[in-house]
Write a protein that holds these residues in place. Structure first.
Motif, PDB file in Angstrom:
ATOM      1  N   ASN A  88      39.756  46.098  45.116  1.00  0.00           N
ATOM      2  CA  ASN A  88      39.044  46.010  46.385  1.00  0.00           C
ATOM      3  C   ASN A  88      38.876  44.562  46.842  1.00  0.00           C
ATOM      4  OD1 ASN A  88      37.817  48.755  47.418  1.00  0.00           O
ATOM      5  ND2 ASN A  88      37.778  48.837  45.198  1.00  0.00           N
ATOM      6  N   TRP A  89      38.586  43.669  45.931  1.00  0.00           N
ATOM      7  CA  TRP A  89      38.401  42.268  46.307  1.00  0.00           C
ATOM      8  C   TRP A  89      39.665  41.672  46.895  1.00  0.00           C
ATOM      9  CZ3 TRP A  89      35.220  39.703  41.769  1.00  0.00           C
ATOM     10  CH2 TRP A  89      33.924  40.263  41.742  1.00  0.00           C
ATOM     11  N   GLN A  90      40.812  41.929  46.278  1.00  0.00           N
ATOM     12  CA  GLN A  90      42.039  41.288  46.750  1.00  0.00           C
ATOM     13  C   GLN A  90      42.391  41.739  48.165  1.00  0.00           C
ATOM     14  OE1 GLN A  90      45.073  43.035  47.175  1.00  0.00           O
ATOM     15  NE2 GLN A  90      44.489  44.995  46.294  1.00  0.00           N
ATOM     16  N   SER A  91      42.103  42.990  48.500  1.00  0.00           N
ATOM     17  CA  SER A  91      42.401  43.464  49.846  1.00  0.00           C
ATOM     18  C   SER A  91      41.500  42.790  50.885  1.00  0.00           C
ATOM     19  CB  SER A  91      42.264  44.991  49.923  1.00  0.00           C
ATOM     20  OG  SER A  91      40.934  45.399  49.672  1.00  0.00           O
ATOM     21  N   GLU A  92      40.244  42.535  50.517  1.00  0.00           N
ATOM     22  CA  GLU A  92      39.329  41.873  51.443  1.00  0.00           C
ATOM     23  C   GLU A  92      39.739  40.423  51.674  1.00  0.00           C
ATOM     24  OE1 GLU A  92      37.398  43.736  52.932  1.00  0.00           O
ATOM     25  OE2 GLU A  92      37.338  45.455  51.590  1.00  0.00           O
ATOM     26  N   PHE A  93      40.113  39.726  50.606  1.00  0.00           N
ATOM     27  CA  PHE A  93      40.526  38.330  50.744  1.00  0.00           C
ATOM     28  C   PHE A  93      41.795  38.221  51.584  1.00  0.00           C
ATOM     29  CE2 PHE A  93      38.530  37.719  46.283  1.00  0.00           C
ATOM     30  CZ  PHE A  93      37.265  37.728  46.837  1.00  0.00           C
TER      31      PHE A  93
END
Length: 234
Positions: free
Chosen positions: A194-199
């Protein structure tokens, strides 16, 4: 008299004045309903394949499986906004409307921020105050976003632990302790994906908005604005 009538007739009503959060609230509700329906169908399909009893919507909505799916998305979204709020204080991107002008790096002076003796008559009360109240109000957005992120991240951890152990028990495997789950691949895989998609989404918006336009959007520069213009919104 006619001018007054015309002016009042063009003043947006309460729904129009608050239409943006209302529309996103409806979209959120629709997405949650869609997630609940499709998620329940998936859970019951797995139950049929395993020869287990199917569950109803209420049981699914109160399950750790549904809670972890919601929480892991919420925590990543609030992390995205928290980092964007804080990092844009000090970091800039030439030409992006998502960036401050290049010469305004930092937190700004009291005069620029309209605090203390520089506050306007209609400035918030705590912006005119001294001491801890002004300091707290000056960082209230970041603190609130950070608190929501931590709360949703903790909810993901608790619900994920329960959902993981339920799956372990169904497969006749030993459950994990809370501490073991905190270091388990399942938890961090859910978190990092989830974090990588937001960044990626934020970085894309910052860079693409340099060269591309969406007429009328405050997230875009005016259509005819030069590419190198920074911190200009349309």
């Amino acid at each position: 008299m006619n001018a007054t009538k015309n002016e009042s007739s063009t003043t947006p009503g309460p729904l129009r004045r608050n239409s943006l959060p209302l529309v996103f609230g409806l979209l959120l509700l629709g997405a949650l309903v869609g997630q609940a329906i499709s998620g329940l169908a998936g859970v019951n399909a797995d139950a049929r394949d395993a020869g287990l009893q199917q569950i109803g919507m209420l049981e699914y909505l109160t399950s750790s499986s549904f809670a972890v799916d919601v929480a892991e998305n919420w925590q990543s979204e609030y992390l995205q906004f928290l980092l964007f709020i804080l990092l844009t204080i000090w970091f800039v991107q030439k030409g992006s409307p998502e960036s401050k002008p290049l010469h305004k790096i930092g937190r700004g002076t009291d005069e620029e921020q309209k605090v203390g003796e520089h506050a306007d008559p209609d400035s918030p009360t705590w912006a005119r105050a001294d001491g801890w109240r002004r300091a707290l109000f000056s960082h209230s957005l970041g603190l609130t976003m950070g608190a929501i992120f931590l709360a949703s991240w903790l909810a993901q951890l608790i619900a994920g632990h329960a959902a993981y152990n339920a799956e372990q028990l169904r497969e006749l495997k030993a459950p994990l302790t809370f501490g073991d789950y905190l270091t388990a691949p399942d938890f961090w895989s859910r978190t990092f994906q989830n974090w990588q998609s937001e960044f990626l989404a934020v970085a894309s918006m910052v860079v693409l908005a340099i060269y591309l336009r969406e007429r009328g959007s405050p997230e875009s520069k005016p259509v005819g604005e030069p590419h190198e213009s920074t911190g200009v919104e349309g």
